[in-house]
Design an enzyme around this catalytic site. Structure first.
Site, PDB file in Angstrom:
ATOM      1  N   THR A   1      -4.827 -13.751  11.135  1.00  0.00           N
ATOM      2  CA  THR A   1      -4.885 -13.219   9.593  1.00  0.00           C
ATOM      3  C   THR A   1      -4.863 -14.769   9.236  1.00  0.00           C
ATOM      4  O   THR A   1      -4.745 -15.611  10.110  1.00  0.00           O
ATOM      5  CB  THR A   1      -3.540 -12.597   9.444  1.00  0.00           C
ATOM      6  OG1 THR A   1      -3.321 -11.339  10.045  1.00  0.00           O
ATOM      7  CG2 THR A   1      -3.479 -12.572   8.048  1.00  0.00           C
TER       8      THR A   1
ATOM      9  N   ARG B   1      -4.277   2.318   9.681  1.00  0.00           N
ATOM     10  CA  ARG B   1      -3.279   1.433   9.830  1.00  0.00           C
ATOM     11  C   ARG B   1      -3.076   0.205   8.785  1.00  0.00           C
ATOM     12  O   ARG B   1      -4.196  -0.494   8.790  1.00  0.00           O
ATOM     13  CB  ARG B   1      -3.036   0.888  11.334  1.00  0.00           C
ATOM     14  CG  ARG B   1      -1.877   0.065  11.393  1.00  0.00           C
ATOM     15  CD  ARG B   1      -2.163  -1.455  11.295  1.00  0.00           C
ATOM     16  NE  ARG B   1      -1.137  -2.346  11.537  1.00  0.00           N
ATOM     17  CZ  ARG B   1      -0.995  -3.553  11.607  1.00  0.00           C
ATOM     18  NH1 ARG B   1      -2.294  -4.250  11.137  1.00  0.00           N
ATOM     19  NH2 ARG B   1       0.271  -4.278  11.757  1.00  0.00           N
TER      20      ARG B   1
ATOM     21  N   ASP C   1       1.024  -5.942   7.427  1.00  0.00           N
ATOM     22  CA  ASP C   1       1.703  -6.605   6.288  1.00  0.00           C
ATOM     23  C   ASP C   1       0.893  -7.214   5.223  1.00  0.00           C
ATOM     24  O   ASP C   1       1.335  -7.511   4.144  1.00  0.00           O
ATOM     25  CB  ASP C   1       2.902  -7.505   7.013  1.00  0.00           C
ATOM     26  CG  ASP C   1       2.006  -8.599   7.563  1.00  0.00           C
ATOM     27  OD1 ASP C   1       1.049  -8.301   8.145  1.00  0.00           O
ATOM     28  OD2 ASP C   1       2.389  -9.805   7.722  1.00  0.00           O
TER      29      ASP C   1
ATOM     30  N   GLY D   1       1.132 -12.302  12.231  1.00  0.00           N
ATOM     31  CA  GLY D   1       1.826 -11.948  13.469  1.00  0.00           C
ATOM     32  C   GLY D   1       1.994 -10.451  13.412  1.00  0.00           C
ATOM     33  O   GLY D   1       1.046  -9.861  12.826  1.00  0.00           O
TER      34      GLY D   1
ATOM     35  N   GLY E   1       2.462  -7.347  12.003  1.00  0.00           N
ATOM     36  CA  GLY E   1       2.800  -6.970  10.609  1.00  0.00           C
ATOM     37  C   GLY E   1       3.990  -5.970  10.288  1.00  0.00           C
ATOM     38  O   GLY E   1       4.842  -5.939   9.623  1.00  0.00           O
TER      39      GLY E   1
HETATM   40  N1  ASP Z   1      -0.222  -9.505  10.574  1.00  0.00           N
HETATM   41  C1  ASP Z   1      -1.324  -8.983  10.762  1.00  0.00           C
HETATM   42  C2  ASP Z   1      -1.084  -7.536  10.981  1.00  0.00           C
HETATM   43  O1  ASP Z   1      -0.290  -7.109  11.466  1.00  0.00           O
HETATM   44  C3  ASP Z   1      -2.037  -9.425  12.017  1.00  0.00           C
HETATM   45  C4  ASP Z   1      -1.518 -10.948  12.305  1.00  0.00           C
HETATM   46  O2  ASP Z   1      -1.486 -11.637  11.422  1.00  0.00           O
HETATM   47  O3  ASP Z   1      -1.904 -11.224  13.685  1.00  0.00           O
HETATM   48  O4  ASP Z   1      -2.201  -6.780  10.443  1.00  0.00           O
END
Ligand code: ASP
Length: 307
Positions: free
Chosen positions: A162, A190, A193, A214, A216
């Protein structure tokens, strides 16, 4: 002075806008939006915009949000298919509708109505990555989609990525932007966050801003970005706020393979910091004292210890 902070993959985005931001040609919202364009357009970044790894059924679905720290206005889209700059659609939600979050087909209809630029987001490389992942599951006799999505999204190497941008100008205005294609091979529809204000993105110019990358689901369950800004308000410095926010995840019931979180923080006085559950990760920052974005280490927070 002017400041920008980003996840490490946002360094090029900062450098693309910083001089015009300092010169006053771009305001804080323009700066974070246009910095996000750079990453959304990069087909080599398989976690944001074009070239993002598709969902379980082979389509790229984008999540993005933007927040104005002065007015606390915000806009977001989730599960948006087929547009080049989800961050700009999110900004238009903020500026041109009475809403905060539009999802799926409704978000796409809105994007068409405002004349957002359409784009084919699936690239040969991202479709090949999707096909390889599906083939490897089928080779393990995993064919039921619910079993597949669990197996695929629980692979941390696939699930992350992200981009976050936080900006502060010399008059104390702040803005934040987050853009992503979300978990690779996620269930269609889906939302993570990133499009949820308070979870993956929060900005209050009287205090500071925080944004997450990370898993989410962890930040959705804890409203992590907003809680990180609350920690700043309570007097924590940016690295400490980021670390303590991640520490809040210790009490969550989640398998260790999913306990991955990274936060970037910019305080209203220009101090910044970042934390991560993973060693060796960095974040990007730039102010007027340096000629280009600097990559700095994040504080590492272990989540395996007691709550
Ligand atoms: N936070 C993002 C999500 O959950 C993915 C990521 O940051 O790796 O969609």
């Amino acid at each position: 002075m002017a400041w920008m902070v980003a996840s490490a993959n946002g360094a090029a985005g900062i450098d693309a806008v910083f001089e015009r931001f300092c010169a006053g040609e771009l305001d804080v919202l323009d700066a974070v939006e246009r910095a996000a364009w750079v990453v959304e357009d990069d087909p080599e970044d398989h976690s944001v915009g074009a070239g993002g790894v598709p969902n379980l059924f082979g389509a790229v679905e984008l999540d993005a949000s933007i927040m104005d720290g002065v007015t606390l206005r915000a806009g977001a889209v989730a599960g948006l298919r087929g547009f080049r700059h989800p961050i700009s659609v999110a900004r238009a939600v903020m500026e041109r509708t009475p809403h905060v979050l539009l999802v799926g087909e409704g978000a796409a209809t809105f994007a068409r109505v405002i004349g957002a630029e359409p784009a084919v987001l699936e690239t040969q490389a991202s479709l090949q990555a999707w096909q390889r992942a599906i083939a490897s599951l089928e080779a393990q006799e995993l064919r039921d989609p619910l079993t597949m999505v669990r197996a695929l999204t629980h692979d941390p190497e696939r699930a992350v990525g992200t981009v976050n941008f936080l900006a502060l100008d010399d008059e104390g205005r702040m803005a934040s932007a987050v853009s992503t294609s979300g978990w690779a091979l996620k269930w269609p529809g889906r939302a993570g966050d990133s499009p949820v204000i308070g979870a993956g993105n929060y900005c209050d110019a009287t205090v500071g801003a925080a944004a997450c990358t990370g898993f989410g689901e962890l930040s959705l369950r804890t409203q992590l970005a907003a809680r990180c800004v609350d920690l700043l308000a309570a007097g924590a410095d940016p690295s400490e706020a980021a670390s303590r926010a991640i520490g809040l995840l210790r009490r969550l019931d989640a398998p260790s393979s999913e306990r991955i979180m990274h936060i970037v923080v910019l305080r209203a006085d220009g101090q910044h910091g970042a934390a991560s559950t993973r060693a060796g990760t960095r974040y990007a920052w730039r102010d007027t004292s340096v000629p280009r974005a600097v990559l700095a280490p994040r504080v590492v927070v272990a989540l395996d210890g007691p709550a």
